[in-house]
Design an enzyme around this catalytic site. Sequence first.
Site, mmCIF file in Angstrom:
data_model
loop_
_atom_site.group_PDB
_atom_site.id
_atom_site.type_symbol
_atom_site.label_atom_id
_atom_site.label_comp_id
_atom_site.label_asym_id
_atom_site.label_seq_id
_atom_site.Cartn_x
_atom_site.Cartn_y
_atom_site.Cartn_z
ATOM 1 N N ARG A 229 0.824 -1.220 0.000
ATOM 2 C CA ARG A 229 0.000 0.000 0.000
ATOM 3 C C ARG A 229 0.852 1.261 0.000
ATOM 4 N NH1 ARG A 229 -1.527 1.599 4.522
ATOM 5 N NH2 ARG A 229 -2.171 -0.424 5.313
ATOM 6 N N LYS B 69 -8.868 9.407 -18.704
ATOM 7 C CA LYS B 69 -9.267 10.045 -19.956
ATOM 8 C C LYS B 69 -8.112 10.020 -20.970
ATOM 9 C CE LYS B 69 -12.827 10.812 -17.344
ATOM 10 N NZ LYS B 69 -13.024 12.046 -16.588
#
Length: 386
Positions: A57, A208
């Site tokens: 993590r 995107k």
Amino acid sequence: MSPQEQHHPGEGPGDGTLAVRAGLPEPVKYEPTLPGPVFAAHFHLPGEPTGPYTYGRDENPTWTHLERAIGTLEAPGEATVETVVFASGMAAISAVLLSQLSAGDAVVLPTDGYQALPLLHEQLRAYGIEVRTAPTGGDAQLDVLDGAKLLWIETPSNPGLDVCDIRRLVDAAHAGGALVAVDNTLATPLGQRPLELGADFSVASDTKGMTGHGDILLGHVSCRDPRRAAEVRRWRKIVGAIPGPMEAWLAHRSLATLQLRIDRQCATALELARVLADHPDVTGLRHPGLPGDPSHEVAARQMRRFGSVISFELADRARAERFLDELRLVDDATSFGGVRSSAERRGRWGGDAVAEGFIRFSVGAEDPEDLIADVLRALDAARKAG
Ligand SMILES: *Cc1c(COP(=O)(O)O)cnc(C)c1O
């Protein structure tokens, strides 16, 4: 090609050269050029638990390569800029806002930004943070900056495609002691480099145009100040909004074609916008690259490419729906920046201040003549059916 896009020898590597090599490690005999994804929840760690890789993590070598790659594109030649990758654009946005603001602070956000920002307003207010908003166009955020801790800019704004003057807003914000973050999702670093324009944070949804294939969610934060970068990194560790190694690796692989994709998509977007400008069924056409667009003057000063998104209005909701139905080369889908063109009637979501016939159109990498023919045919068919 606009003058900004031409590569002048002597100014350092061009965007294509940067993109294909960005973040690659030093060559090691018998190792691949771009090492594959490292799947690890933990790493061998005898003795003192020091980095770079301890627990999955905190850090992962696949992220490290991608973070270096994005940093190279956000601030070419500046080795000290740090980048932190996240599981999504919203994870990156929340990390900046929530790691930098505390109770009693004021933050300035755009009224016309990404549609999930209002959800954040509620959360920020619940934490005792004052939320002020103003539109992107006309640099209206200047009017509500007084005493703010952080200014959040989104330019070009999504979906309205208004543009504000980043340098002007940064100067005013810094003079008043405020930090500045720019959501650079629509432009990508090839379209504009917020850190070079003075911003403290360049933030994006890499879902995107950055990754461009519509198959992963990812986000990043780049910043120059190592203390701020550490705060953002700490936030990622606390919240655990980490990208999977496979997503990070796919993103890195996709960056190699960033310049090819973005150049093609931006050039076709401008071509399509020019065609639609003369079309009798189309009103309210917006694209920052169109001379005469309200955004053009500022965009031409601060952007190196104008983006692959255009927006316009058709007569009403029914006409817009028929137009979307008739398109064959364009997916009726949300999101933008991908190699496959997509379009949607934005009003179907609610939340954005747009007309019922408002279309957000994301231009992909198809041949421009095919795409333009498809759009013109669909406009015709939508009119005849009406
Ligand atoms: C999509 C988008 C986001 C959110 O990104 P996710 O990756 O979907 O979390 C934020 N800002 C802008 C401008 C976007 O277009």
